[in-house]
Structures are given as structure tokens and as C-alpha cells.
Scaffold this active site. Structure first.
Site, PDB file in Angstrom:
ATOM      1  N   CYS A 415      33.463 -12.206  53.320  1.00 36.08           N
ATOM      2  CA  CYS A 415      33.441 -13.385  53.954  1.00 36.08           C
ATOM      3  C   CYS A 415      32.848 -14.785  53.779  1.00 36.08           C
ATOM      4  O   CYS A 415      32.407 -14.771  54.179  1.00 36.08           O
ATOM      5  CB  CYS A 415      33.207 -12.843  55.698  1.00 36.08           C
ATOM      6  SG  CYS A 415      32.975 -11.429  56.711  1.00 36.08           S
ATOM      7  N   ASN A 416      33.370 -14.463  52.556  1.00 32.62           N
ATOM      8  CA  ASN A 416      32.948 -16.081  52.013  1.00 32.62           C
ATOM      9  C   ASN A 416      34.186 -15.862  50.741  1.00 32.62           C
ATOM     10  O   ASN A 416      34.082 -15.909  49.591  1.00 32.62           O
ATOM     11  CB  ASN A 416      31.510 -14.956  51.364  1.00 32.62           C
ATOM     12  CG  ASN A 416      31.084 -16.722  50.189  1.00 32.62           C
ATOM     13  OD1 ASN A 416      31.822 -17.451  49.655  1.00 32.62           O
ATOM     14  ND2 ASN A 416      29.673 -17.008  50.099  1.00 32.62           N
TER      15      ASN A 416
END
Ligand code: PLP
Length: 839
Positions: A415-416
Site C-alpha cells: 500500500c505504498n
């Protein structure tokens, strides 16, 4: 050199000297984490593990206690409300701050907290005449932060992603933002710790950005607010909000404790809360609203205002057990940081020097630094493995092999995307091409044209062990290294040398948290009220119309009375009156409303031996010292009958008293006393008390003294006997029984019933008092103080007679002479001289 021989605890200790929490970590795991037997769990950055005692304690708490909806006002909802308030306070304490500085808004998690800020920040759109607000965020941010642009772009606000290097360069400039009066609000978001690489960004940036010293302050005038995404940071590190006063701090609790899930918080600096705009209003957030008109006035309390609907109160109560277990096992976040950093550094050093038989390195590690210090690096290691020709091995393959070895880790882009792109060197164009090639977030397409689409992350938690590192390293060596396994000695030695160097210096430079962790209080002696000259004064005769007939002190709040004949006046009222209180397993103050049996505990203050005696029928009498040297200093909010949240500093009175009370009351309890160094002021000032400065309180609810009039008691008795329905179960109550239910300190003989309501001042013996107000009454007077049983009287008769305002007795505040504030004594038989309110 043999790699297996390198993987020893001796090597570990040369790399980092701090391991564990004093006791035997293996025993803790055996008792608290039996479910990870045979498993190497290395995904703590995604969710850490809860200890078994946490769920046990929580389950027995909610099985035993009746917790109602906190928005009602019945006893079960008061218990919920008070417990939730206590947890709020504990959260703030954990981050070394207070309700004066910050508020806790409970949310469903970090993401919901970010969404709340995005939706209520007062964004100003860019127009032809105005530059508008800026939304700035670090490229190394979680999806949930980047997602805020979905809100800002819809409102015509310019979003500016900045790379860590840009911020770093600006920080070196130290250019001072010029002072211009421009109130355009801007928001800067950055993570305290990257959830991708574990890199910690300087907390000092918070002040830098607020003072417009950092990017892009120079370019954009206005007021810069800082959102510090602490979700990843707080799982293994302390966060001291005294040092970094960020305006908004979102967190998720499962990342700290493993349990409860679905609960997070937005910590808001009270000064910044005012700018947030409330749009939607759910239950509990309004002070007033109209259902047929556009009329809404939000609640004054910041937490209430932003918690739409009913909070997840049982989860919040669980949080109390989470804190309890965490501190019990580890002693606090500073220790956790030391322990987990050591594991990460050791793993980093060995993995980075691990080589194939041909000398090619096995891992490409994605990190900015070299794991120099826990202040710049967290307990996360992110990497890809390579074969002996330097070709990347897809993360999905690594993940599948790890599963065979019972090693649990995380793979993908975490999620980055920002950090992923920058570390893996993936351009925006490539990202779009990967999507066309069928790769979407979270799938197992790990390589596109031989280029990685993601990586592998291992992360540690407070219960991770050296053996976990060992298992992981052996797994890599066995599965992915072309034999013979070799070690890059030069690299290892270099890393070791830097480690040794930094280890010496960094022990002291790491932030020490004092709050929320046990610390020693000053050993200064409390100011003791002078007991000299304390004896019976019989200068007062019975000649007057009014006299003092009884004196009672209640050493432990809500417990039985102790009747005395002569008693010294202390700085807070009668000496030792409400000096102690009983708290339940969650630290919430018990009262007779909650636990009627409290009145059966009959404490006595024995001045000659300097002891408080705990007595109750069927129990051995025990004692605690009146003035103990404080061991544990904790703050508990004192729960008042109307307003809760008034805080006092308290001292725990030890295990013997705790066991005695728990045994008698049948639930876990502790005895605590008000810290002698702490003063709590009265909320309402006595009316017409021009001369009296503010007065300090003990653990009483309202005021220093409560006085009742026998004439009023007798009148209520008459009312009771004239009522027809008293007979259904209720006996006729004798005078002494009724007096005891009103729990007064001072009982006087009056002439007229309720005439005391009109007094403004009075003198008892030689001590002067101001009347501070009338005492409102509730169901508490229904508790028979001799038996702990509840009756409808005298509340029924009192309510009927008083016609609406159900008060009985008056509060008093003493006015001690300035030249000799101690030494006063009140005695039974003293003359009472009232002064009536001038009309
Ligand atoms: C986990 C995490 C989030 C999102 O937290 P949720 O619990 O999924 O809402 C945001 N930022 C960082 C840095 C995180 O580590």
C-alpha cells in the site's frame, strides 16, 4: 566463513546489546503466545500479536460488568462512559500528553482518521485572485494518505507530492519563513515511519513545517498544519507529543496491540481542532439541532463532535487491557524499540553480507541508511532476493517457499506505491504498462519483463525473538543460495564497525519517555497538617440555638463513615476525608451507585499510629500507612456525579489492600490515594465569597464539607411516616439511619427545617465557613448504610416535599486565617453561628 556459525546469539550481542525485557522472553512466549509455536511470524507491520492474558482479562471484564450505551444516563451507561474516558486519558498518557493539549477522537482505524481530516479540513480552492490551500504529502506515504487527494482535487485544491530528498534539502537550508499575515490553511502529511522500509523521518520536521521553515513554506504563505501518520511508527516506538506537536495524528490500535481490531484514533491538537469543519452530524455529536430546519450546533467537546454515532465502546474498553498487558510484559515502548531494533539490525547485517558460492550477493535491501540507530530506523526490513547471476527472484516464489517453512511475511507493494516506485526504480509509465500486462495491486504477478513489481517485507514485534531471525536467515540460505553459502566478510566487518560506533552514542540520544511508564516521584515530604494542639476545646457551650452534634469523615470515597468527636481541619477539609478511593480493574472509580457494598467497608483513621485501618464484617482488619512514600504515580480521572473527567494525581496503596478489597467486593479492585502534591480546585466558586481565594478539594465530588440540619431530617421522617406506601417493604427509618444516608460531614441542630438553604456564611466554634451551594440528591440516599440494601425512601418523600429541586444539605468551604492556616479543630458541641443571605 560458515554462515550457520555466524548466526549465533554471540554475533547478535556484538551487533546490539539490548535484548528482551529483563525476564526470560521464552517463558513469556510459552505463556502468552502459544499459538505461534512452530511458526515464524514476521508480519508485525501488518498486524502484531496480542498476548493471551489480554483476551482473558478482557473477556472476564465484559462478562462481569454491565456496560450500556455511553449516551444513556443509567448506571450501566455511566460505567461505560467513565471507562471510555479513562481509556482516552490513557491513550494521551501513552503519547506523553494531556487533555489540555490533545483530544482523542476514536475512529475505526488510521484510514478513517485520515478520511476525517480530509473531509473536514477547511480547504480553500485556488481561484484567479487567490492561490488557495496546498495539500502536501511525502511520496513515501501510505495509500490512505495519497487517497486524500481524491477529496482535495474535487475541491480545486493543489496537491503537491514531495520526495524525502526534497524535504531533507530544505531542512538543511534552515531558511526562516517570513512572517506574513495570511491565514490560508495548508496541510502537510508525512509518515513518522515508512511502512515500506521502516525508515523514520525526523519528528523535528513537525515544528519546522509549522514554522514554515521547510518545503514548501517559502513558496506558500499561510498557516501550515501537520498531519503525522504515526500508524507504522507507534507499533514499536515511543512517540512523545511534547517534542513533536503535530496537529493531527492518525493511528490504528491493532498495529500496537494486535487486539482490538477495527479501532483507531485521530489525536488532534486542541488548538488545531477549531479549524476542522463538521459537515455530516451523527448521533451524539450535536449540542442542539432541528429536524425540520438547517440548524445544527455542534458539541463543545472535541471528541463528541467528531465521533459520529456510538463509539465501539467494548473495543475501547479492551484497549485498557491492551495497554495493561503491553506494559506488564515489556515495561513500555522504549524497551520495545530497543529490542525490536536489535532484531532488525542483526537481520539486516547478516542478510546484506550473505552471498552465493560465486560471491554474488543474495539480497538487494531497500533502505536509505544502514540501520544505524532506532531513531532513524524501525523494525522493518524490505528486500528482493537474487539468483547467482543477479536476477531478481519474484516475491511470490519467495512467499510460497516461506509458507513451506512456516514463515509468515508480507510481499507486494505494501500500500505504498510511492516508496515502491522509488526503491525499485519503476517509472510511472512502467506502472501503467504493468497494469496493462495484467498486474494489479495485491496479485501474484511479481515480475514483468524480469523487473520486480514489488518486494518482500519482514517486520518484527515486541515478542519477536532472536530465534525468529535465525529461522528466517537459515530459510534464505537453504532455499535461495547457490552452495556453498559464503559471507562477504569485508562488508560485514564494515557494518559491524558502524554498528559498534553508533551503539555507544545512541543509548543516550534515544528519547526517554517518562509518562505512561513507571517513574519515581520526588521523595519530598507532604505538607502535613499540624496535629499539634489538637485536643478537646470546651470553650463552646450548648447555650446557642444552633450547635454541631455529629462529625463524620469518609476516609475512602463512597465507603462507610468514621464518626469522630474532635477532628483537625486539613487544607482540603476535614483531615483525611475522602483521601482514598477504590478503583475497579480498569482504573475507574467505584461509587455506591455502582457497588452498594462499599458502605460496608468501615475505614478508620488512627492518628497515633499513622494508619488507615480497613475493616469489614467477616474480614481481617488490615492497615495501610496514612502517608506512604509514593511508589507508583498514576493519574486517574475522578469521576464526578455530573461531570466526569476532572483529574487527580494518585498513588497506589499496594497489593495487600488491593487483595483485601478484591476479596470483599468480588471483583478486581485497588485502593489509591490522592497524591499529596496534587491540588484540584473547586469548580463553582461560593457565591458572595469575595474574600475566599480558590479552594482545593480532596476526592469529594463537589465541595470540602457537606452539612445537614437535624430539623430537616426530622421533617423528612414525618413525611415518610405520613405517606401510605412506605410500608411496602420499607421499614420506618430511624433518625440515625436517615442521617447516615445523607453522608454529611457535619450535622447540626437547627430551629427550622431547610433554613440552612438561606445561609451565606457561618462560624462553627472558631472556624469560618462560606456556603458554597446546595447539595443535589439522587438514588444514592436509597442505600441503607448499615446493610447496603436499597430502598425507595427517603428519596420518594424528599422528592415529593421538595417539589422539583431535590436538594438536601449545603456545601461549605472553610476560610482559614491566613496567618495560621493549620491548627483548627472542629468539635462536637461547638456553637454554630449562621449568617443569613441579605435579601
Ligand atoms: C497501516 C498504515 C496505514 C493504514 O492503516 P489502516 O489500519 O489500514 O487504516 C496508514 N499509514 C501507515 C503508515 C500504515 O502503516
Amino acid at each position: 566463513m560458515d554462515f550457520q556459525k555466524l548466526c549465533t546469539f554471540e554475533t547478535f550481542q556484538r551487533v546490539w546489546s539490548r535484548y528482551g525485557y529483563g525476564g526470560n522472553l521464552r517463558d513469556v512466549i510459552e505463556q502468552e503466545f502459544t499459538r505461534i509455536k512452530g511458526i515464524t511470524y514476521l508480519d508485525h507491520a501488518a498486524a502484531t500479536l496480542y498476548p493471551e492474558s489480554l483476551v482473558r482479562d478482557y473477556s472476564s471484564d465484559i462478562s462481569r460488568n454491565l456496560y450500556g450505551n455511553p449516551h444513556s444516563h443509567n448506571p450501566s451507561s455511566r460505567l461505560t462512559h467513565d471507562t471510555v474516558e479513562r481509556v482516552r486519558y490513557r491513550v494521551l498518557q501513552h503519547f506523553n500528553t494531556t487533555p489540555e493539549e490533545y483530544s482523542v477522537i476514536f475512529t475505526s482505524g488510521c484510514t478513517a482518521a485520515l478520511k476525517l481530516v480530509a473531509e473536514s479540513f477547511p480547504w480553500r480552492p485556488q481561484t484567479e485572485s487567490e492561490a488557495g490551500s496546498r495539500f502536501c504529502y511525502l511520496t513515501d506515504s501510505h495509500t490512505s494518505v495519497v487517497g486524500m487527494t481524491g477529496v482535495t482535487s474535487g475541491q480545486g485544491v493543489v496537491a503537491l507530492p514531495v520526495s524525502p530528498q526534497e524535504v531533507e534539502n530544505r531542512a538543511k537550508d534552515e531558511a526562516q519563513g517570513e512572517d506574513v499575515i495570511c491565514q490560508t490553511p495548508h496541510l502537510f502529511c508525512y509518515p513518522a515511519q515508512s511502512n515500506f522500509s521502516g525508515r523514520k523521518y525526523p519528528l523535528s520536521h513537525v515544528k519546522g513545517i509549522q514554522a514554515r521553515r521547510l518545503y514548501p513554506a517559502c513558496d506558500h504563505k499561510g498557516h501550515w498544519f501537520v498531519l503525522l501518520d504515526a500508524a507504522s511508527h507507534v507499533s514499536c516506538s515511543p512517540l512523545n507529543l511534547q517534542h513533536c506537536p503535530a496537529d493531527f495524528i492518525p493511528i490504528s490500535f491493532y498495529k500496537m496491540f494486535g487486539f482490538p481490531t477495527g479501532l483507531g484514533a485521530l489525536l488532534v491538537r486542541n488548538d488545531a481542532a477549531g479549524i476542522l469543519k463538521k459537515t455530516y452530524f451523527g448521533g451524539g455529536t450535536a449540542a442542539a439541532y432541528l429536524s425540520g430546519e438547517d440548524y445544527y450546533v455542534h458539541s463543545a467537546n472535541i471528541s463528541d463532535r467528531f465521533e459520529d454515532g456510538t463509539v465501539s465502546f467494548l473495543d475501547i474498553i479492551a484497549l485498557n487491557h491492551s495497554f495493561e498487558a503491553l506494559y506488564k510484559i515489556t515495561g513500555g515502548m522504549h524497551n520495545i524499540q530497543q529490542h525490536t531494533f536489535g532484531l532488525a539490525r542483526y537481520t539486516y547485517m547478516l542478510l546484506s553480507s550473505l552471498c552465493h558460492g560465486n560471491g554474488q550477493p543474495v539480497a538487494q535491501i531497500y533502505t536509505e541508511g544502514q540501520f544505524e540507530s532506532p531513531s532513524t530506523q524501525g523494525a522493518i526490513l524490505n528486500f528482493n532476493l537474487m539468483d547467482s547471476h543477479g536476477k531478481i527472484i519474484g516475491y511470490s516464489q519467495v512467499d510460497r517457499m516461506a509458507s513451506l517453512y512456516n514463515i509468515h511475511m508480507r510481499t507486494g507493494c505494501f500500500c505504498n506505491t510511492g516508496a515502491c516506485q522509488s526503491f525499485l526504480g519503476i517509472t510511472n509509465q512502467q506502472m501503467k504498462r504493468n497494469l496493462q500486462a495484467g498486474h494489479v495491486c495485491g496479485d501474484s504477478i511479481d515480475l514483468v519483463d524480469g523487473q520486480p513489481t514489488g518486494s518482500v517485507r519482514v517486520s518484527f514485534g515486541y515478542m519477536s525473538t532472536f530465534e525468529d531471525c535465525q529461522k528466517f536467515l537459515s530459510f534464505v540460505a537453504e532455499c535461495f543460495v547457490e552452495k556453498p553459502v559464503t559471507v562477504d566478510q569485508v562488508k560485514l566487518e564494515k557494518l559491524r564497525a558502524t554498528a559498534a560506533e553508533s551503539q555507544g552514542s545512541n543509548e543516550d540520544s534515544t528519547i526517554k519517555m517518562t509518562n505512561g511508564e513507571i517513574h519515581q516521584a520526588d521523595e519530598t515530604k507532604p505538607t502535613e497538617a499540624s496535629l499539634k494542639g489538637f485536643g478537646h476545646t470546651d470553650s463552646n457551650s450548648h447555650g446557642g440555638a444552633y450547635s454541631l452534634t455529629d462529625i463524620y469523615i469518609y476516609p475512602i470515597k463512597s465507603c462507610g463513615a468514621y464518626e469522630v468527636h474532635d477532628w483537625p481541619v486539613g487544607p482540603l477539609g476535614l483531615l483525611y476525608d475522602r483521601g482514598w478511593m477504590v478503583v475497579n480493574g480498569n482504573g475507574v472509580c467505584l461509587s455506591q451507585k455502582r457497588e452498594a457494598r462499599l458502605c460496608l467497608i468501615r475505614p478508620q483513621v488512627h492518628l497515633p499510629s499513622n494508619k488507615l485501618l480497613l475493616r469489614a464484617s467477616g474480614m481481617d482488619t488490615i492497615s495501610v500507612p496514612l502517608e506512604s512514600s509514593p511508589q507508583k504515580h498514576t493519574s486517574y480521572p475522578v469521576c464526578q456525579s455530573k461531570v466526569c473527567g476532572d483529574r487527580v494525581e494518585t498513588v497506589d496503596c499496594g497489593d495487600e489492600a488491593a487483595l483485601w478489597l478484591s476479596d470483599f467486593l468480588g471483583q478486581p479492585c485497588r485502593l489509591i490515594r490522592q497524591s499529596p502534591y496534587f491540588t484540584r480546585d473547586m469548580k463553582k466558586k461560593p457565591s458572595g465569597a469575595a474574600s475566599s481565594s480558590s479552594s482545593s478539594l480532596s476526592l469529594v465530588n463537589e465541595a470540602q464539607y457537606l452539612m445537614i440540619n437535624r430539623a430537616s431530617v426530622e421533617l423528612i421522617q414525618k413525611q415518610m411516616s405520613s405517606r401510605q406506601d412506605y410500608s411496602e417493604g420499607d421499614q420506618l427509618l430511624d433518625t440515625q439511619n436517615v442521617i447516615s444516608r445523607f453522608r454529611a460531614n457535619l450535622v447540626i441542630t437547627g430551629v427550622e427545617p431547610f433554613e440552612e438553604d438561606n445561609w451565606s456564611h457561618l462560624i462553627i466554634g472558631t472556624t469560618r465557613f462560606v456556603v458554597a451551594g446546595q447539595c443535589g440528591r439522587c438514588q444514592m440516599v436509597g442505600v441503607d448504610q448499615d446493610t447496603g440494601t436499597k430502598t425507595k425512601e427517603p428519596l420518594m418523600s424528599l422528592t415529593a416535599y421538595r417539589d422539583g429541586k431535590v436538594t438536601f444539605g449545603v456545601y461549605l468551604t472553610h476560610q482559614l486565617p491566613k496567618d495560621s492556616p493549620t491548627g483548627s479543630v472542629l468539635s462536637v458541641g461547638s456553637l454554630v453561628q449562621p449568617k443569613i443571605h441579605s435579601p
